[in-house]
Design a protein around this motif. Structure first.
Motif, PDB file in Angstrom:
ATOM      1  N   SER A 102      37.116  44.323  35.703  1.00  0.00           N
ATOM      2  CA  SER A 102      36.479  42.925  35.331  1.00  0.00           C
ATOM      3  C   SER A 102      36.264  42.336  36.844  1.00  0.00           C
ATOM      4  O   SER A 102      34.983  41.559  37.093  1.00  0.00           O
ATOM      5  CB  SER A 102      37.275  42.187  34.510  1.00  0.00           C
ATOM      6  N   LYS A 103      37.297  42.226  37.437  1.00  0.00           N
ATOM      7  CA  LYS A 103      37.098  41.665  38.855  1.00  0.00           C
ATOM      8  C   LYS A 103      36.002  42.082  39.680  1.00  0.00           C
ATOM      9  O   LYS A 103      35.316  41.531  40.446  1.00  0.00           O
ATOM     10  CB  LYS A 103      38.425  41.500  39.436  1.00  0.00           C
ATOM     11  N   LEU A 104      35.886  43.423  39.773  1.00  0.00           N
ATOM     12  CA  LEU A 104      35.014  44.436  40.415  1.00  0.00           C
ATOM     13  C   LEU A 104      33.633  44.083  40.115  1.00  0.00           C
ATOM     14  O   LEU A 104      32.703  43.874  40.893  1.00  0.00           O
ATOM     15  CB  LEU A 104      35.419  45.778  40.654  1.00  0.00           C
ATOM     16  N   PHE A 105      33.255  43.945  38.789  1.00  0.00           N
ATOM     17  CA  PHE A 105      31.888  44.051  38.186  1.00  0.00           C
ATOM     18  C   PHE A 105      31.790  42.734  37.781  1.00  0.00           C
ATOM     19  O   PHE A 105      30.616  42.424  37.199  1.00  0.00           O
ATOM     20  CB  PHE A 105      32.016  44.984  37.159  1.00  0.00           C
ATOM     21  N   GLY A 106      32.549  41.723  37.892  1.00  0.00           N
ATOM     22  CA  GLY A 106      32.073  40.268  37.433  1.00  0.00           C
ATOM     23  C   GLY A 106      32.374  39.963  35.963  1.00  0.00           C
ATOM     24  O   GLY A 106      31.454  39.006  35.333  1.00  0.00           O
ATOM     25  N   GLY A 107      33.107  40.764  35.047  1.00  0.00           N
ATOM     26  CA  GLY A 107      33.225  40.222  33.772  1.00  0.00           C
ATOM     27  C   GLY A 107      33.496  41.458  32.942  1.00  0.00           C
ATOM     28  O   GLY A 107      33.059  42.434  33.009  1.00  0.00           O
ATOM     29  N   ALA A 108      34.525  41.146  31.775  1.00  0.00           N
ATOM     30  CA  ALA A 108      34.638  42.199  30.962  1.00  0.00           C
ATOM     31  C   ALA A 108      33.459  42.750  30.155  1.00  0.00           C
ATOM     32  O   ALA A 108      33.419  43.897  29.908  1.00  0.00           O
ATOM     33  CB  ALA A 108      35.785  41.805  30.041  1.00  0.00           C
TER      34      ALA A 108
END
Length: 204
Positions: A5-11
């Protein structure tokens, strides 16, 4: 999921990436995507727009099966939706990365299912261990199982994985009876590659 989520900007985006990558031949409409990922329609629409601009997905018209109530026959309706764009330049490394991160440990699965009843046995196979020929992906055995709670837990796991799960559920006495009779489904699960996440029965 937190790291992704942190890498791609959200769950929401992570779940949608998995949904398309792990179902590359399927097309989905916005409502279905929201239902599968358990995200709001507004958030799904925003993420779809971004993924489309990035070249990750493309528009596709398909026929969607509509269930009719009161015993009516299902009908098919032409629907506008989205599908994976196989020409996406980073598809191969992204797929490999998501597969490597798509690992569900014993504690994670048990925590998702614990409110569904008194769990006695949890076995994973199929998509959980990269064995596509397995008859089921998840075997659940327990006492006083709550169907609605269990179904919701399964849907949550599916949303995180991005793929539908084939699963079998038994109350403990029923499972032990079938196990003693060498039930074909039970043997197909136990005689082929699998992992025990929880075993309070003592299955050999």
């Amino acid at each position: 999921m937190d790291t992704l989520s942190k890498l791609f900007g959200g769950a929401a985006k992570v779940k949608m990436l998995k949904l398309f990558i792990f179902n590359p031949d399927e097309a989905f409409d916005t409502t279905y995507i929201a239902d599968r990922t358990k995200e709001s329609l507004g958030k799904v629409r925003r993420e779809l727009s971004l993924l489309h601009k990035a070249g990750f997905i493309k528009k596709r018209t398909f026929f969607k099966t509509i269930e009719n109530g009161r015993g009516g026959k299902p009908t098919k309706r032409k629907t506008n939706g989205w599908t994976l764009d196989r020409k996406f330049v980073y598809l191969a490394p992204l797929r490999s990365f998501l597969i490597s991160m798509n690992q569900f440990g014993p504690k994670h699965i048990a925590s998702k299912l614990q409110r569904s009843g008194n769990m006695k046995l949890i076995i994973v196979s199929g998509v959980f261990i990269q064995e596509p020929d397995s008859r089921v992906d998840l075997l659940i055995v327990g006492d006083h199982l709550k169907k609605n709670v269990l179904d919701n837990a399964i849907r949550t796991i599916e949303a995180e994985m991005g793929k539908e799960i084939r699963y079998a559920v038994f109350e403990t006495p029923d499972f032990q009876y079938r196990y003693g009779l060498y039930d074909k489904l039970i043997r197909d699960i136990l005689d082929f590659p699998h992992k025990k996440m929880l075993d309070r029965i003592g299955i050999s």
